[in-house]
Design an enzyme around this catalytic site. Sequence first.
Site, mmCIF file in Angstrom:
data_model
loop_
_atom_site.group_PDB
_atom_site.id
_atom_site.type_symbol
_atom_site.label_atom_id
_atom_site.label_comp_id
_atom_site.label_asym_id
_atom_site.label_seq_id
_atom_site.Cartn_x
_atom_site.Cartn_y
_atom_site.Cartn_z
ATOM 1 N N GLN A 150 44.647 29.788 39.731
ATOM 2 C CA GLN A 150 43.318 29.907 40.335
ATOM 3 C C GLN A 150 42.280 29.299 39.391
ATOM 4 O O GLN A 150 42.321 29.529 38.178
ATOM 5 C CB GLN A 150 42.977 31.377 40.611
ATOM 6 C CG GLN A 150 41.739 31.537 41.478
ATOM 7 C CD GLN A 150 41.323 32.980 41.655
ATOM 8 O OE1 GLN A 150 40.945 33.637 40.678
ATOM 9 N NE2 GLN A 150 41.384 33.489 42.871
ATOM 10 N N TYR A 156 30.789 33.424 42.763
ATOM 11 C CA TYR A 156 30.814 32.394 41.726
ATOM 12 C C TYR A 156 30.235 31.082 42.267
ATOM 13 O O TYR A 156 29.733 31.026 43.398
ATOM 14 C CB TYR A 156 32.230 32.236 41.190
ATOM 15 C CG TYR A 156 32.717 33.478 40.468
ATOM 16 C CD1 TYR A 156 32.019 33.991 39.375
ATOM 17 C CD2 TYR A 156 33.852 34.166 40.892
ATOM 18 C CE1 TYR A 156 32.434 35.147 38.719
ATOM 19 C CE2 TYR A 156 34.280 35.321 40.241
ATOM 20 C CZ TYR A 156 33.574 35.809 39.155
ATOM 21 O OH TYR A 156 33.974 36.953 38.516
ATOM 22 N N ARG A 205 39.961 30.432 48.260
ATOM 23 C CA ARG A 205 39.581 31.834 48.399
ATOM 24 C C ARG A 205 38.083 31.947 48.671
ATOM 25 O O ARG A 205 37.282 31.222 48.073
ATOM 26 C CB ARG A 205 39.936 32.622 47.132
ATOM 27 C CG ARG A 205 39.840 34.129 47.356
ATOM 28 C CD ARG A 205 40.319 34.920 46.162
ATOM 29 N NE ARG A 205 40.657 36.293 46.562
ATOM 30 C CZ ARG A 205 40.469 37.368 45.804
ATOM 31 N NH1 ARG A 205 39.943 37.241 44.604
ATOM 32 N NH2 ARG A 205 40.809 38.560 46.234
ATOM 33 N N GLY A 232 46.948 43.961 44.738
ATOM 34 C CA GLY A 232 46.193 43.950 43.498
ATOM 35 C C GLY A 232 46.436 45.213 42.700
ATOM 36 O O GLY A 232 47.357 45.308 41.893
ATOM 37 N N ARG A 233 45.612 46.229 42.974
ATOM 38 C CA ARG A 233 45.729 47.471 42.226
ATOM 39 C C ARG A 233 47.088 48.152 42.414
ATOM 40 O O ARG A 233 47.589 48.818 41.500
ATOM 41 C CB ARG A 233 44.596 48.415 42.631
ATOM 42 C CG ARG A 233 43.216 47.931 42.181
ATOM 43 C CD ARG A 233 42.111 48.807 42.715
ATOM 44 N NE ARG A 233 42.045 48.750 44.175
ATOM 45 C CZ ARG A 233 41.359 49.612 44.921
ATOM 46 N NH1 ARG A 233 40.676 50.597 44.337
ATOM 47 N NH2 ARG A 233 41.338 49.503 46.229
#
Length: 376
Positions: free
Chosen positions: A103, A178, A229, A320-321
């Site tokens: 990424q 971002y 993404r 993810g988590r």
Amino acid sequence: MSDVSALFEPYTFRSGIQVRNRLVLAPMTTTSADPDDSVSAAELEYAARRSGGVGLAITAVGYVTPGGKGFHGQFGAEHDGRLDSLRALAHAMKQAGARAVLQIFHAGHQAPPELVAHDVTSASDVPSSQPGRAASGVPVRPLTAAEIQGIILDFGQATRRAVEAGFDGVEIHGANGYLIQQFVSAHSNRRTDEWGGTLENRLRFPLAVTDEVQRIAAQAGRPFLVGYRFSPEEPHEQGLTMHDTFALLGALREKNLDYVHVSLQDFAGRPRRGGHPERSRLEQIAEALGDTPLIGVGNIWTPQDAAQALNLGASFAALGRALLLEPEWVQKVQSGRAAEIRTTFTTADREALTLPEPMWNMLTGFMIKDRLVDAR
């Protein structure tokens, strides 16, 4: 347990890359690079263990140019001296059979001033809304047209390094506020030139980055993935709405990407502004993408959650988590041992979970704090 066999169906992307299942290691910020911004040994161990069962493994994000570094402990992909570091990461993720994706991003106005020589840049002079960023007293400088063209080329060169390092693809990070998202959003992009103003102009930068990344990927000489993404909405008054997102998705659909990856807090959540208010964003995004594969993420903890994400229209479910707490999540589900999946942790579990210490401190501070139980 309900049928979750769809999670373990193989898939072949447009580029020719094949994956063994529909489960993805989500890109998780590690903040654990070496002091010279090379991938650390602790990060390699973290990535290798969590890539063991998934079909696709996506790295934490690497910055493509020095002015785009986004946080302390971030690894770089900004020059050829990073190739050995990137090769080690690609190898760690691929050794157990996953396909590895790098990424890449530019932080824009979210860059801490001390990491970018106090030259914080963005589409316009709008400061970040992140706590502490605007209070730094360092103004945000709008990028010049020449700098914008240079950053587009920087994304391409980071892609070339990903190819040379042995990755199976790259993911353009256009989410989470971002730089790429800063260009798309009318809140952060107040430009009056070709890179701002109308929605069509605000989409020009992400599409130019995508074109350059695809151009370099086409020269790889082997199958090579390109994904993108994005975040679908913003809370700001002039921020992204589902209307903006549908326009972005329509443009991305024409690029024939290998996949698009939506960043969500909750995979089943409904839109705030725009779209159908009674249907999940994931469903509506999948419809807008048509035959472009979609990775869904957000609050996926159980096999049933992952299966529901696929039912809502995702082609893949990103963990993810859940993989932070249970590195062998995929293997346990596939072997019928889902009841053994770890769902809580104690303050004594860092080494058992193969988590780098800086990442551990961040996780226990807020990311999975609600899963922490007393070790006594």
